[in-house]
Structures are given as structure tokens and as C-alpha cells.
Design a protein around this motif. Structure first.
Motif, PDB file in Angstrom:
ATOM      1  N   HIS A  28       0.838  -1.197   0.000  1.00  0.00           N
ATOM      2  CA  HIS A  28       0.000   0.000   0.000  1.00  0.00           C
ATOM      3  C   HIS A  28       0.872   1.247   0.000  1.00  0.00           C
ATOM      4  O   HIS A  28       2.089   1.167   0.151  1.00  0.00           O
ATOM      5  CB  HIS A  28      -0.927  -0.015   1.215  1.00  0.00           C
ATOM      6  CG  HIS A  28      -1.842  -1.191   1.197  1.00  0.00           C
ATOM      7  ND1 HIS A  28      -3.014  -1.215   0.501  1.00  0.00           N
ATOM      8  CD2 HIS A  28      -1.719  -2.419   1.758  1.00  0.00           C
ATOM      9  CE1 HIS A  28      -3.586  -2.395   0.635  1.00  0.00           C
ATOM     10  NE2 HIS A  28      -2.815  -3.151   1.392  1.00  0.00           N
ATOM     11  N   GLU A  44      -5.009   6.829  -1.925  1.00  0.00           N
ATOM     12  CA  GLU A  44      -5.568   6.237  -3.142  1.00  0.00           C
ATOM     13  C   GLU A  44      -4.877   6.918  -4.319  1.00  0.00           C
ATOM     14  O   GLU A  44      -4.964   8.135  -4.484  1.00  0.00           O
ATOM     15  CB  GLU A  44      -7.074   6.470  -3.212  1.00  0.00           C
ATOM     16  CG  GLU A  44      -7.702   5.870  -4.458  1.00  0.00           C
ATOM     17  CD  GLU A  44      -9.203   6.105  -4.520  1.00  0.00           C
ATOM     18  OE1 GLU A  44      -9.700   6.341  -5.636  1.00  0.00           O
ATOM     19  OE2 GLU A  44      -9.867   6.060  -3.479  1.00  0.00           O
ATOM     20  N   TYR A  76      -6.276  11.378  -1.707  1.00  0.00           N
ATOM     21  CA  TYR A  76      -6.572  10.982  -3.077  1.00  0.00           C
ATOM     22  C   TYR A  76      -5.632  11.680  -4.046  1.00  0.00           C
ATOM     23  O   TYR A  76      -5.380  12.881  -3.929  1.00  0.00           O
ATOM     24  CB  TYR A  76      -8.016  11.351  -3.435  1.00  0.00           C
ATOM     25  CG  TYR A  76      -8.318  11.143  -4.900  1.00  0.00           C
ATOM     26  CD1 TYR A  76      -8.569   9.871  -5.387  1.00  0.00           C
ATOM     27  CD2 TYR A  76      -8.301  12.205  -5.788  1.00  0.00           C
ATOM     28  CE1 TYR A  76      -8.814   9.667  -6.739  1.00  0.00           C
ATOM     29  CE2 TYR A  76      -8.545  12.012  -7.141  1.00  0.00           C
ATOM     30  CZ  TYR A  76      -8.803  10.743  -7.605  1.00  0.00           C
ATOM     31  OH  TYR A  76      -9.026  10.526  -8.931  1.00  0.00           O
TER      32      TYR A  76
END
Length: 87
Positions: A28, A44, A76
């Protein structure tokens, strides 16, 4: 829902999650230490950052703090934006 504020350029890093419950994949992206945001926030962004580079690679990307109902805050970054690979 996007929150107030502008996009910021920060350094993020890939890491291997110790617990992947509710997450997709083992690797991640999170903010690197000493950035504007906590390392606890998920990022993300383009999947290629966690797929195509070794764990621990750092990147400079543009992010914005946002949230999803019932999921909390996260950062994001649009997957098509340029990424600077730092290490």
C-alpha cells in the motif's frame, strides 16, 4: 466527498501492510514520515506505484484530503497525474 483545501505535493512511500483486512493487496501507499499528513492515512493513487516498484520506494505526488461515508478520511491522487520516483 472532497474536503476543503487545495491539492498538496507530498512524498509518499510504499509499504507492506501487517494487516490487510478490508484492503486490496499486500503493498500500500502512505505519507512518508514528517509530511503534512499522518502516516496512518491511506493514499488512493495509481496502482502502478504499489505494483511496479519495490516496497519502500518513495514518490512525490499531488494529494487532497477527502473522505467516504462510513470509511473515514484518506488522501486521493488522480491516477493519471505525473509521479516523480525518488528512490
Amino acid at each position: 466527498m472532497a474536503q476543503h483545501g487545495d491539492y498538496k505535493e507530498i512524498i509518499v512511500e510504499s509499504y507492506k501492510a501487517t494487516s490487510t483486512s478490508g484492503l486490496h493487496g499486500d503493498v500500500h501507499i502512505r505519507p512518508a514520515p514528517n509530511q503534512f499528513y499522518s502516516q496512518a492515512l491511506k493514499v488512493e493513487c495509481a496502482k502502478r506505484l504499489s505494483r511496479d516498484y519495490p516496497v519502500g520506494t518513495r514518490f512525490k505526488i499531488r494529494v487532497k484530503l477527502t473522505d467516504r461515508e462510513g470509511e473515514g478520511e484518506y488522501l486521493y491522487s488522480y491516477f493519471g497525474w505525473p509521479v516523480e520516483v525518488l528512490k
